[in-house]
Write an enzyme that holds these catalytic residues in place. Structure first.
Site, mmCIF file in Angstrom:
data_model
loop_
_atom_site.group_PDB
_atom_site.id
_atom_site.type_symbol
_atom_site.label_atom_id
_atom_site.label_comp_id
_atom_site.label_asym_id
_atom_site.label_seq_id
_atom_site.Cartn_x
_atom_site.Cartn_y
_atom_site.Cartn_z
ATOM 1 N N GLY A 18 -18.245 -24.157 9.082
ATOM 2 C CA GLY A 18 -16.861 -24.091 9.544
ATOM 3 C C GLY A 18 -16.545 -24.955 10.751
ATOM 4 N N ASN A 20 -15.216 -27.934 10.783
ATOM 5 C CA ASN A 20 -13.870 -28.507 10.617
ATOM 6 C C ASN A 20 -12.801 -27.451 10.892
ATOM 7 O OD1 ASN A 20 -13.747 -31.429 9.728
ATOM 8 N ND2 ASN A 20 -15.373 -30.652 8.392
ATOM 9 N N ARG A 71 -14.416 -18.161 -13.031
ATOM 10 C CA ARG A 71 -13.665 -18.893 -12.008
ATOM 11 C C ARG A 71 -12.230 -18.398 -11.941
ATOM 12 N NH1 ARG A 71 -16.320 -23.478 -9.951
ATOM 13 N NH2 ARG A 71 -18.124 -24.021 -11.220
ATOM 14 N N MET A 96 -16.742 -24.753 -0.924
ATOM 15 C CA MET A 96 -17.674 -25.329 -1.901
ATOM 16 C C MET A 96 -17.431 -24.902 -3.352
ATOM 17 S SD MET A 96 -19.241 -27.430 -0.055
ATOM 18 C CE MET A 96 -20.356 -28.018 -1.325
ATOM 19 N N ARG A 97 -16.311 -24.277 -3.632
ATOM 20 C CA ARG A 97 -16.030 -23.846 -5.005
ATOM 21 C C ARG A 97 -14.928 -24.694 -5.624
ATOM 22 N NH1 ARG A 97 -19.123 -20.290 -7.811
ATOM 23 N NH2 ARG A 97 -17.209 -19.847 -8.950
ATOM 24 N N ILE A 98 -15.179 -25.236 -6.788
ATOM 25 C CA ILE A 98 -14.146 -25.951 -7.533
ATOM 26 C C ILE A 98 -13.064 -24.946 -7.939
ATOM 27 C CG2 ILE A 98 -13.650 -27.256 -9.633
ATOM 28 C CD1 ILE A 98 -16.559 -28.305 -9.455
ATOM 29 N N HIS A 115 -12.983 -34.466 2.313
ATOM 30 C CA HIS A 115 -14.144 -34.812 1.497
ATOM 31 C C HIS A 115 -14.965 -35.855 2.253
ATOM 32 C CE1 HIS A 115 -16.466 -35.544 -2.153
ATOM 33 N NE2 HIS A 115 -16.360 -36.822 -1.877
ATOM 34 N N GLU A 180 -14.631 -36.526 11.052
ATOM 35 C CA GLU A 180 -13.859 -35.492 10.339
ATOM 36 C C GLU A 180 -13.110 -34.615 11.332
ATOM 37 O OE1 GLU A 180 -15.809 -33.297 7.171
ATOM 38 O OE2 GLU A 180 -17.379 -34.818 7.044
HETATM 39 N N1 NHR Z 1 -10.812 -27.981 -6.636
HETATM 40 C C1 NHR Z 1 -10.033 -28.820 -7.312
HETATM 41 N N2 NHR Z 1 -9.440 -28.353 -8.410
HETATM 42 N N3 NHR Z 1 -9.822 -30.097 -6.931
HETATM 43 C C2 NHR Z 1 -10.430 -30.577 -5.847
HETATM 44 O O1 NHR Z 1 -10.207 -31.829 -5.491
HETATM 45 C C3 NHR Z 1 -11.291 -29.739 -5.087
HETATM 46 C C4 NHR Z 1 -11.460 -28.423 -5.527
HETATM 47 C C5 NHR Z 1 -12.306 -27.546 -4.843
HETATM 48 C C6 NHR Z 1 -13.016 -27.989 -3.752
HETATM 49 C C7 NHR Z 1 -13.796 -29.804 -2.225
HETATM 50 C C8 NHR Z 1 -14.839 -30.757 -2.849
HETATM 51 C C9 NHR Z 1 -15.401 -31.737 -1.850
HETATM 52 O O2 NHR Z 1 -14.711 -32.122 -0.899
HETATM 53 C C10 NHR Z 1 -12.894 -29.321 -3.321
HETATM 54 C C11 NHR Z 1 -12.023 -30.185 -3.978
HETATM 55 C C12 NHR Z 1 -17.174 -28.216 -4.419
HETATM 56 C C13 NHR Z 1 -17.753 -28.953 -5.424
HETATM 57 C C14 NHR Z 1 -18.733 -28.320 -6.382
HETATM 58 O O3 NHR Z 1 -19.299 -28.980 -7.231
HETATM 59 C C15 NHR Z 1 -17.387 -30.255 -5.583
HETATM 60 C C16 NHR Z 1 -16.458 -30.817 -4.735
HETATM 61 C C17 NHR Z 1 -15.863 -30.082 -3.709
HETATM 62 C C18 NHR Z 1 -16.237 -28.771 -3.552
HETATM 63 N N4 NHR Z 1 -18.970 -26.982 -6.277
HETATM 64 C C19 NHR Z 1 -19.864 -26.210 -7.154
HETATM 65 C C20 NHR Z 1 -19.045 -25.408 -8.188
HETATM 66 O O4 NHR Z 1 -19.595 -25.227 -9.299
HETATM 67 C C21 NHR Z 1 -20.670 -25.210 -6.366
HETATM 68 C C22 NHR Z 1 -21.550 -25.846 -5.365
HETATM 69 C C23 NHR Z 1 -22.130 -24.838 -4.368
HETATM 70 O O5 NHR Z 1 -21.753 -23.653 -4.405
HETATM 71 O O6 NHR Z 1 -22.946 -25.263 -3.547
HETATM 72 O O7 NHR Z 1 -17.935 -24.921 -7.854
HETATM 73 O O8 NHR Z 1 -16.542 -32.211 -2.009
HETATM 74 C C1 GAR Z 2 -18.047 -31.373 5.904
HETATM 75 O O1 GAR Z 2 -18.743 -32.586 6.031
HETATM 76 C C2 GAR Z 2 -17.049 -31.445 4.763
HETATM 77 O O2 GAR Z 2 -16.426 -32.701 4.639
HETATM 78 C C3 GAR Z 2 -17.947 -31.211 3.588
HETATM 79 O O3 GAR Z 2 -18.915 -30.274 4.011
HETATM 80 C C4 GAR Z 2 -18.989 -30.270 5.431
HETATM 81 C C5 GAR Z 2 -18.551 -28.917 5.899
HETATM 82 O O4 GAR Z 2 -18.812 -28.755 7.264
HETATM 83 N N1 GAR Z 2 -17.217 -30.700 2.474
HETATM 84 C C6 GAR Z 2 -17.709 -30.708 1.252
HETATM 85 O O5 GAR Z 2 -18.766 -31.239 0.975
HETATM 86 C C7 GAR Z 2 -16.852 -30.004 0.235
HETATM 87 N N2 GAR Z 2 -17.537 -30.007 -0.996
HETATM 88 P P1 GAR Z 2 -18.119 -27.605 8.073
HETATM 89 O O6 GAR Z 2 -18.327 -26.309 7.293
HETATM 90 O O7 GAR Z 2 -18.871 -27.581 9.372
HETATM 91 O O8 GAR Z 2 -16.673 -27.948 8.232
#
Ligand code: NHR
Ligand code: GAR
Length: 196
Positions: A18, A20, A71, A96-98, A115, A180
């Site tokens: 957290g 950011n 989901r 971290m969840r899509i 990102h 960031e």
């Molecule tokens: N959701 C949508 N629909 N669109 C985006 O652009 C999103 C989103 C949710 C999160 C952040 C993103 C990043 O900045 C974000 C953008 C998680 C994953 C992922 O693969 C990928 C990209 C981002 C966040 N997550 C896995 C999943 O199955 C779980 C990974 C884990 O728990 O460690 O959800 O990078």
């Molecule tokens: C940050 O670098 C952010 O851009 C990235 O994870 C870190 C979180 O740090 N986000 C992702 O990779 C989303 N998938 P924080 O929890 O200290 O803000």
């Protein structure tokens, strides 16, 4: 404090450290934004960022993604947790969840993410590893609106850092993270000021 109708509500979603989120909370306070961090919500009960939020008097909620089979069910619960805070902006900060198209649609135009790459390069996870493997000389971070397609939404701002010869994933990630913490509050402030 009296309820201030001019204040916008920001809900921040986290999964871990957290930092950011902390940068946004600090900027909102120091720069006296016309906004309150209405809540910090985590999909993990053990997210370190929850402690900081609690110490700063910010309401916290945990919606444990591990408690939901699909989901769609998780996102519905997440939306139910967010709605009481009447968000003008929902800010993903290391979340971290899509998210499902249904969720994204509900917050269309109000949902932001940071990102850790210079999109459109290096979508998805392990972006610093991807950057090192691609041998790029510049890397960075992107703030974008979240759309249904992962890491594809309209770009609102970017910050660039050099990639140095001896960089590891950790040293590169640290250099990007420092940027960031400047970029994300800056973009959110512009949105609040109606400049974006
Ligand atoms: N959701 C949508 N629909 N669109 C985006 O652009 C999103 C989103 C949710 C999160 C952040 C993103 C990043 O900045 C974000 C953008 C998680 C994953 C992922 O693969 C990928 C990209 C981002 C966040 N997550 C896995 C999943 O199955 C779980 C990974 C884990 O728990 O460690 O959800 O990078
Ligand atoms: C940050 O670098 C952010 O851009 C990235 O994870 C870190 C979180 O740090 N986000 C992702 O990779 C989303 N998938 P924080 O929890 O200290 O803000």
């Amino acid at each position: 404090m009296l309820y201030n109708v001019g204040m916008k509500n920001i809900v921040i979603l986290i999964s871990g450290r957290g930092s950011n989120m902390q940068a946004v909370v600090n900027a909102a306070h120091v720069q006296k934004w016309p906004a309150r961090i209405a809540a910090v919500i985590s999909n993990r009960a053990d997210a370190d960022g929850l402690v900081f939020a609690q110490q700063h008097g910010i309401p916290t909620v945990v919606v444990a993604s591990s408690d939901y089979a699909t989901r769609v069910a998780f996102d519905a619960a997440l939306q139910s947790a967010i709605e009481p805070f009447s968000p003008d902006l929902v800010v993903l900060a290391g979340f971290m969840r899509i998210l499902t198209p249904q969720f994204v649609q509900h917050y269309d135009g109000r949902l932001l993410n940071i990102h850790p790459s210079l999109l459109p390069r290096f979508k998805g996870l392990h972006t610093h590893r991807q950057a090192l493997q691609a041998n790029v000389t510049e890397h960075g971070a992107t703030v974008h609106l979240v759309t249904a397609e992962l890491d594809h939404g309209p770009i609102l701002g970017q910050a660039t850092v050099p990639v140095l010869p001896d960089d590891t994933e950790d040293t590169l990630a640290q250099r990007v993270l420092e940027q960031e913490h400047i970029l994300y509050p800056g973009v959110i402030r512009q949105i609040l000021e109606g400049k974006r």
